[in-house]
Every structure is written in C-alpha cells, then in structure tokens.
Design an enzyme around this catalytic site. Structure first.
Site, mmCIF file in Angstrom:
data_model
loop_
_atom_site.group_PDB
_atom_site.id
_atom_site.type_symbol
_atom_site.label_atom_id
_atom_site.label_comp_id
_atom_site.label_asym_id
_atom_site.label_seq_id
_atom_site.Cartn_x
_atom_site.Cartn_y
_atom_site.Cartn_z
ATOM 1 N N ARG A 99 0.864 -1.191 0.000
ATOM 2 C CA ARG A 99 0.000 0.000 0.000
ATOM 3 C C ARG A 99 0.895 1.234 0.000
ATOM 4 O O ARG A 99 1.946 1.256 0.620
ATOM 5 C CB ARG A 99 -0.923 -0.007 1.218
ATOM 6 C CG ARG A 99 -2.000 -1.096 1.068
ATOM 7 C CD ARG A 99 -3.145 -0.969 2.043
ATOM 8 N NE ARG A 99 -3.921 0.228 1.768
ATOM 9 C CZ ARG A 99 -4.111 1.210 2.647
ATOM 10 N NH1 ARG A 99 -3.616 1.153 3.856
ATOM 11 N NH2 ARG A 99 -4.830 2.260 2.314
ATOM 12 N N THR A 101 0.917 4.073 1.423
ATOM 13 C CA THR A 101 1.300 4.656 2.712
ATOM 14 C C THR A 101 2.593 4.020 3.220
ATOM 15 O O THR A 101 3.498 4.714 3.682
ATOM 16 C CB THR A 101 0.183 4.451 3.753
ATOM 17 O OG1 THR A 101 -0.972 5.156 3.311
ATOM 18 C CG2 THR A 101 0.602 4.936 5.128
ATOM 19 N N TRP A 102 2.678 2.704 3.117
ATOM 20 C CA TRP A 102 3.871 2.004 3.607
ATOM 21 C C TRP A 102 5.049 2.184 2.662
ATOM 22 O O TRP A 102 6.190 2.301 3.110
ATOM 23 C CB TRP A 102 3.555 0.529 3.855
ATOM 24 C CG TRP A 102 2.560 0.388 4.942
ATOM 25 C CD1 TRP A 102 1.250 0.016 4.842
ATOM 26 C CD2 TRP A 102 2.776 0.706 6.317
ATOM 27 N NE1 TRP A 102 0.649 0.076 6.065
ATOM 28 C CE2 TRP A 102 1.566 0.492 6.998
ATOM 29 C CE3 TRP A 102 3.877 1.155 7.051
ATOM 30 C CZ2 TRP A 102 1.425 0.701 8.358
ATOM 31 C CZ3 TRP A 102 3.740 1.357 8.407
ATOM 32 C CH2 TRP A 102 2.522 1.132 9.046
ATOM 33 N N ALA A 103 4.800 2.226 1.369
ATOM 34 C CA ALA A 103 5.881 2.469 0.414
ATOM 35 C C ALA A 103 6.523 3.833 0.681
ATOM 36 O O ALA A 103 7.733 4.006 0.544
ATOM 37 C CB ALA A 103 5.352 2.393 -1.018
ATOM 38 N N ARG A 104 5.724 4.788 1.124
ATOM 39 C CA ARG A 104 6.230 6.130 1.395
ATOM 40 C C ARG A 104 7.088 6.185 2.650
ATOM 41 O O ARG A 104 7.732 7.199 2.916
ATOM 42 C CB ARG A 104 5.071 7.118 1.492
ATOM 43 C CG ARG A 104 4.378 7.287 0.162
ATOM 44 C CD ARG A 104 3.072 8.033 0.283
ATOM 45 N NE ARG A 104 2.263 7.787 -0.893
ATOM 46 C CZ ARG A 104 1.559 8.699 -1.512
ATOM 47 N NH1 ARG A 104 1.527 9.934 -1.062
ATOM 48 N NH2 ARG A 104 0.860 8.377 -2.569
ATOM 49 N N ASP A 115 -0.377 -17.075 -7.934
ATOM 50 C CA ASP A 115 -0.816 -17.884 -9.062
ATOM 51 C C ASP A 115 -2.302 -18.199 -9.011
ATOM 52 O O ASP A 115 -2.886 -18.345 -7.928
ATOM 53 C CB ASP A 115 -0.040 -19.206 -9.095
ATOM 54 C CG ASP A 115 1.435 -19.002 -9.381
ATOM 55 O OD1 ASP A 115 1.767 -18.143 -10.201
ATOM 56 O OD2 ASP A 115 2.263 -19.714 -8.763
ATOM 57 N N GLU A 125 8.003 -11.082 1.478
ATOM 58 C CA GLU A 125 9.274 -10.545 1.938
ATOM 59 C C GLU A 125 9.164 -9.031 2.011
ATOM 60 O O GLU A 125 8.622 -8.391 1.107
ATOM 61 C CB GLU A 125 10.413 -10.918 0.993
ATOM 62 C CG GLU A 125 11.742 -10.349 1.474
ATOM 63 C CD GLU A 125 12.882 -10.527 0.497
ATOM 64 O OE1 GLU A 125 14.007 -10.168 0.863
ATOM 65 O OE2 GLU A 125 12.652 -11.000 -0.624
ATOM 66 N N TYR A 157 -2.487 -23.599 -9.565
ATOM 67 C CA TYR A 157 -1.475 -23.838 -8.537
ATOM 68 C C TYR A 157 -1.893 -24.956 -7.591
ATOM 69 O O TYR A 157 -3.009 -24.963 -7.077
ATOM 70 C CB TYR A 157 -1.209 -22.553 -7.738
ATOM 71 C CG TYR A 157 -0.104 -22.745 -6.741
ATOM 72 C CD1 TYR A 157 1.225 -22.696 -7.148
ATOM 73 C CD2 TYR A 157 -0.369 -23.017 -5.412
ATOM 74 C CE1 TYR A 157 2.256 -22.896 -6.246
ATOM 75 C CE2 TYR A 157 0.660 -23.224 -4.503
ATOM 76 C CZ TYR A 157 1.967 -23.164 -4.931
ATOM 77 O OH TYR A 157 2.983 -23.381 -4.037
ATOM 78 N N GLN A 164 -1.174 -22.710 2.939
ATOM 79 C CA GLN A 164 -0.279 -22.232 3.998
ATOM 80 C C GLN A 164 -0.978 -21.259 4.941
ATOM 81 O O GLN A 164 -1.859 -20.507 4.551
ATOM 82 C CB GLN A 164 0.967 -21.587 3.411
ATOM 83 C CG GLN A 164 0.738 -20.273 2.706
ATOM 84 C CD GLN A 164 1.991 -19.777 1.999
ATOM 85 O OE1 GLN A 164 2.982 -20.491 1.828
ATOM 86 N NE2 GLN A 164 1.968 -18.524 1.590
#
Length: 178
Positions: A99, A101-104, A115, A125, A157, A164
């Site tokens: 998102r 906000t977090w990239a900033r 897939d 990651e 897939y 998981q």
C-alpha cells in the site's frame, strides 16, 4: 483485464473468490487491501552458506515469532504474512503491491505474483527502510490487484505452499514443506 470492485464483489458472491476474514474495507477500486498477520521471520545475519541441496536447519537462517508490534529495521529483510486466507479461482491471478502509505516510509517488497488457483495466507518478503518502521498486525498493508486470465489455467497452482497459514519458509527446509 484488472478486476474492478464490482467484479470482485461478484466473484465473492458466487464463491469463486474467498477472502477470510472479509472486512468492509477489504474490497477496493481495483483489488483487495490485505492486513498484516502476527507472524514474522527475521533473516539471521550469519556467515553460513545456504546450500539449497543441503540447507541445514531453518533456525540457522531465520528467527521466527509472533508479536503485536513488528519493527522492521533499516535494510532488514523479513518475512511477514497476511491475516486473510484467500482462494483464487483458476482464471484469476494476483499481483501483490505494498500500500502506498507504507511504500512512502521506504519499506519495499519484491515483485510477487499469486498464481491462479492459489489458496492460503500470503507470505511476503519485506525490506526495511533507512530507519526503523513499526508495523501493527491487523493494519491494511498490501494491495492485491486481481487479474482475469484470458482462459482458466490448465494447471492451477497446487504446489507446496497451497493452504499455507502464517509465515511459510522456503520449501528447501524439510520441516517446512508439509
């Protein structure tokens, strides 16, 4: 074709797409906002070589836990997971983005594709910024853009990460391949 909120709600209504839990703010204009789960694994700083043919113990390379707050240190690599458990139909794939906000904040995630036919919580990651950033489980963290395939996947897939829950380490480690 990227699916709109209307398309996504339609897939949810007929059960072809599953998102659990589904919150009121999960479905967005052109994808799904997914929340951060409590589990994480920190990459250990070690002089050991990770040999994919003889990887040794996962604990030699990762320190895994759960927390109500997760601090991503500068330049640190971590594995996190989504709170939501999703199931994609054989004719839809997903493109995972952080998102904005977090990239900033300078946090980064490598390009990740979900897939067609995948089912489970996503393991992602995360690479730290130039300064520590505190994350809180339950916060909207990822944006999953859903893409309709021209035709359903002939072989959806069915790999080792299917179903998981929590952070799933690389399938190299025997205790983690279920």
């Amino acid at each position: 074709m990227i699916l709109s909120d209307r398309d996504i709600r339609g897939l949810l209504a007929i059960g072809d797409l599953v998102v659990n839990p589904l919150s009121g703010d999960t479905v967005r204009e052109n994808g799904l906002d997914l929340r951060l789960g409590r589990g994480y694994c920190r990459f250990r700083s070690t002089g050991r070589v990770l040999d994919p043919r003889a990887p040794g113990e996962a604990s030699d390379f990762y320190e895994c836990s759960e927390a109500d707050e997760i601090i991503v240190g500068p330049g640190e690599h971590m594995l996190l997971h989504t709170l939501e458990y999703i199931r994609l139909p054989s004719y839809v794939a997903g493109l995972v983005n952080l998102r904005s906000t977090w990239a900033r904040t300078g946090i980064y995630i490598p390009a990740t594709v979900v897939d067609a036919g995948f089912e489970g919580q996503l393991t992602i990651e995360v690479i730290g910024s130039g300064f520590p950033v505190k994350l809180y489980p339950g916060d909207r963290f990822l944006h999953l853009v859903l893409v309709k395939l021209q035709s359903p996947a002939e072989n959806p897939y069915k790999g080792r990460y299917q179903g998981q829950r929590g952070v799933r380490l690389p399938k190299l480690f025997a205790e983690n391949t279920g």
